[in-house]
Design a protein around this motif. Structure first.
Motif, PDB file in Angstrom:
ATOM      1  N   ALA A 198       0.832  -1.210   0.000  1.00 56.16           N
ATOM      2  CA  ALA A 198       0.000   0.000   0.000  1.00 56.16           C
ATOM      3  C   ALA A 198       0.862   1.255   0.000  1.00 56.16           C
ATOM      4  N   GLY A 199       1.971   1.225   0.740  1.00 53.84           N
ATOM      5  CA  GLY A 199       2.867   2.377   0.744  1.00 53.84           C
ATOM      6  C   GLY A 199       3.436   2.666  -0.637  1.00 53.84           C
ATOM      7  N   LEU A 200       3.832   1.603  -1.349  1.00 57.28           N
ATOM      8  CA  LEU A 200       4.343   1.800  -2.713  1.00 57.28           C
ATOM      9  C   LEU A 200       3.270   2.359  -3.637  1.00 57.28           C
ATOM     10  N   LEU A 201       2.045   1.861  -3.501  1.00 54.74           N
ATOM     11  CA  LEU A 201       0.957   2.353  -4.345  1.00 54.74           C
ATOM     12  C   LEU A 201       0.641   3.820  -4.059  1.00 54.74           C
ATOM     13  N   VAL A 202       0.645   4.177  -2.771  1.00 53.05           N
ATOM     14  CA  VAL A 202       0.376   5.574  -2.414  1.00 53.05           C
ATOM     15  C   VAL A 202       1.479   6.487  -2.946  1.00 53.05           C
ATOM     16  N   MET A 203       2.745   6.051  -2.829  1.00 49.39           N
ATOM     17  CA  MET A 203       3.843   6.860  -3.347  1.00 49.39           C
ATOM     18  C   MET A 203       3.750   6.985  -4.864  1.00 49.39           C
ATOM     19  N   TRP A 204       3.337   5.929  -5.529  1.00 53.09           N
ATOM     20  CA  TRP A 204       3.141   5.983  -6.981  1.00 53.09           C
ATOM     21  C   TRP A 204       2.068   7.009  -7.327  1.00 53.09           C
ATOM     22  N   GLY A 205       0.953   6.942  -6.609  1.00 51.21           N
ATOM     23  CA  GLY A 205      -0.114   7.905  -6.861  1.00 51.21           C
ATOM     24  C   GLY A 205       0.311   9.335  -6.581  1.00 51.21           C
ATOM     25  N   LEU A 206       1.056   9.533  -5.485  1.00 51.87           N
ATOM     26  CA  LEU A 206       1.522  10.882  -5.168  1.00 51.87           C
ATOM     27  C   LEU A 206       2.485  11.411  -6.227  1.00 51.87           C
ATOM     28  N   SER A 207       3.380  10.533  -6.708  1.00 50.99           N
ATOM     29  CA  SER A 207       4.323  10.983  -7.735  1.00 50.99           C
ATOM     30  C   SER A 207       3.600  11.377  -9.019  1.00 50.99           C
ATOM     31  N   LEU A 208       2.559  10.631  -9.393  1.00 44.60           N
ATOM     32  CA  LEU A 208       1.791  10.989 -10.581  1.00 44.60           C
ATOM     33  C   LEU A 208       1.040  12.302 -10.376  1.00 44.60           C
ATOM     34  N   ALA A 209       0.461  12.474  -9.184  1.00 48.43           N
ATOM     35  CA  ALA A 209      -0.290  13.703  -8.909  1.00 48.43           C
ATOM     36  C   ALA A 209       0.628  14.914  -8.896  1.00 48.43           C
ATOM     37  N   ILE A 210       1.790  14.784  -8.271  1.00 41.03           N
ATOM     38  CA  ILE A 210       2.711  15.924  -8.194  1.00 41.03           C
ATOM     39  C   ILE A 210       3.337  16.187  -9.554  1.00 41.03           C
ATOM     40  N   GLY A 211       3.590  15.128 -10.334  1.00 42.95           N
ATOM     41  CA  GLY A 211       4.074  15.339 -11.696  1.00 42.95           C
ATOM     42  C   GLY A 211       3.065  16.109 -12.533  1.00 42.95           C
ATOM     43  N   ALA A 212       1.785  15.753 -12.393  1.00 38.09           N
ATOM     44  CA  ALA A 212       0.742  16.493 -13.119  1.00 38.09           C
ATOM     45  C   ALA A 212       0.665  17.939 -12.632  1.00 38.09           C
ATOM     46  N   LEU A 213       0.867  18.155 -11.320  1.00 37.02           N
ATOM     47  CA  LEU A 213       0.850  19.522 -10.791  1.00 37.02           C
ATOM     48  C   LEU A 213       2.028  20.328 -11.332  1.00 37.02           C
ATOM     49  N   GLY A 214       3.216  19.687 -11.409  1.00 33.32           N
ATOM     50  CA  GLY A 214       4.374  20.380 -11.958  1.00 33.32           C
ATOM     51  C   GLY A 214       4.172  20.779 -13.408  1.00 33.32           C
ATOM     52  N   GLU A 215       3.581  19.886 -14.192  1.00 36.65           N
ATOM     53  CA  GLU A 215       3.316  20.222 -15.595  1.00 36.65           C
ATOM     54  C   GLU A 215       2.268  21.327 -15.701  1.00 36.65           C
ATOM     55  N   GLN A 216       1.272  21.297 -14.814  1.00 35.31           N
ATOM     56  CA  GLN A 216       0.262  22.359 -14.825  1.00 35.31           C
ATOM     57  C   GLN A 216       0.886  23.715 -14.496  1.00 35.31           C
ATOM     58  N   GLU A 217       1.799  23.732 -13.511  1.00 31.15           N
ATOM     59  CA  GLU A 217       2.485  24.978 -13.179  1.00 31.15           C
ATOM     60  C   GLU A 217       3.331  25.465 -14.354  1.00 31.15           C
ATOM     61  N   ALA A 218       3.954  24.529 -15.081  1.00 30.53           N
ATOM     62  CA  ALA A 218       4.746  24.917 -16.251  1.00 30.53           C
ATOM     63  C   ALA A 218       3.852  25.518 -17.330  1.00 30.53           C
ATOM     64  N   ARG A 219       2.678  24.964 -17.533  1.00 28.92           N
ATOM     65  CA  ARG A 219       1.751  25.526 -18.514  1.00 28.92           C
ATOM     66  C   ARG A 219       1.325  26.945 -18.118  1.00 28.92           C
TER      67      ARG A 219
END
Length: 316
Positions: A198-219
């Motif tokens: 579960a910890g690995l899955l949560v970290m995976w989800g967080l990395s995807l969410a923060i990656g999407a946030l970083g791309e949104q900030e770049a846009r």
């Protein structure tokens, strides 16, 4: 001889020292884990942000502390509230006893809000299989989720974690939540492995969410590029720069810096190296210029276009 029990000995300095050392070790371990998580999230954010401008975040020379501090970019009031509620919920699920059929006499003195929250937590914990199923269904729809792909692994991780709560285990074992608790292999496979997964899955989800946030900030940065610091390049020789919005002016042979380039905005600067974007920059075709400040080149920085604020603004 007196039948009275001998008074307990006061704690010795050695025992107090061991207790303090143990507490300090726990604090240091938790702080190290928190900093490592901050570095990971900051690295994911910066990688997604600069990749939008065709730059490698690690090539910029960002240090460990800088990466960790960048993770604070994802902190906002709603995020902080959700994190606090998640921590309180996880603690309550991990420490609360399994529900019983007999009414608890102490429950009558609790506030209605606490009882309502506990019922809601029990209902959510009991629906952990549905949450895991929703995550699996979203995985099948992975190509169509776009920026919401983080929801699939996050639902899987949360569902698995909820399945380890006393209430969920009580339902699964028919009322005996401690069944098989004396077996070390059973504890490993039934508790440690699911929590680690579960910890690995949560970290995976967080990395995807923060990656999407970083791309949104770049846009947003690209859309509001005109507000970033303006850059004027003065060069002794003509530079091979061309792009939409970029202008060059020849100041004459008598000028030391003969060529003047305008229409640029600063993205970032590292150790005398400027990463610049032309005003007409687009993701598909826009170039990212890397300029090294030197003797034959001078970089001047000016304020970007300021947002108009009407009559409420006054000059200081």
């Amino acid at each position: 001889m007196s039948g009275d029990a001998a008074p307990s000995a006061p704690p010795t300095p050695a025992r107090e020292e061991r207790t303090a050392a143990g507490l300090l070790g726990i604090v240091v371990a938790q702080a190290s884990f928190l900093v490592a998580i901050m570095y990971f999230l900051g690295a994911v954010y910066m990688t997604a942000y600069y990749s939008y401008f065709r730059l490698d975040a690690f090539s910029l020379g960002l240090g460990f502390a800088e990466m960790a501090i960048q993770s604070l970019n994802v902190v906002s009031a709603p995020t902080a509230i959700v994190c606090v509620l998640a921590v309180l919920m996880a603690r309550h699920l991990a420490t609360a006893p399994a529900p019983t059929t007999q009414p608890d006499s102490e429950e009558e003195g609790e506030r209605r809000l606490v009882r309502t929250l506990e019922r809601a937590l029990r209902a959510v914990a009991g629906a952990h299989f549905s949450i895991v199923g929703s995550g699996l269904a979203l995985l099948l729809l992975w190509p169509y989720l776009g920026a919401l792909r983080w929801t699939a692994p996050l639902l899987l991780g949360v569902g698995v974690l909820l399945g380890q709560s006393p209430w969920a285990r009580n339902q699964a074992t028919g009322g005996d939540a401690d069944r098989g608790a004396d077996s070390a292999p059973s504890r490993t496979w039934s508790r440690a492995v699911p929590v680690f997964t579960a910890g690995l899955l949560v970290m995976w989800g967080l990395s995807l969410a923060i990656g999407a946030l970083g791309e949104q900030e770049a846009r947003q940065t690209a859309a509001n590029l005109v507000r970033h610091p303006a850059v004027v390049l003065l060069s002794t020789h003509r530079l091979s720069l061309a792009g939409p919005g970029l202008e060059v002016r020849d100041l004459g042979a008598k000028a030391h810096y003969r060529y003047r380039y305008t229409g640029l905005r600063r993205l970032t600067e590292r150790n005398g190296r400027y990463y610049l974007l032309p005003l007409g920059w687009t993701y598909r075709t826009g170039p990212t210029y890397v300029i090294q400040d030197g003797g034959d080149l001078r970089v001047e920085l000016y304020p970007g276009t300021q947002e108009e604020c009407g009559a409420l603004c006054t000059e200081g």
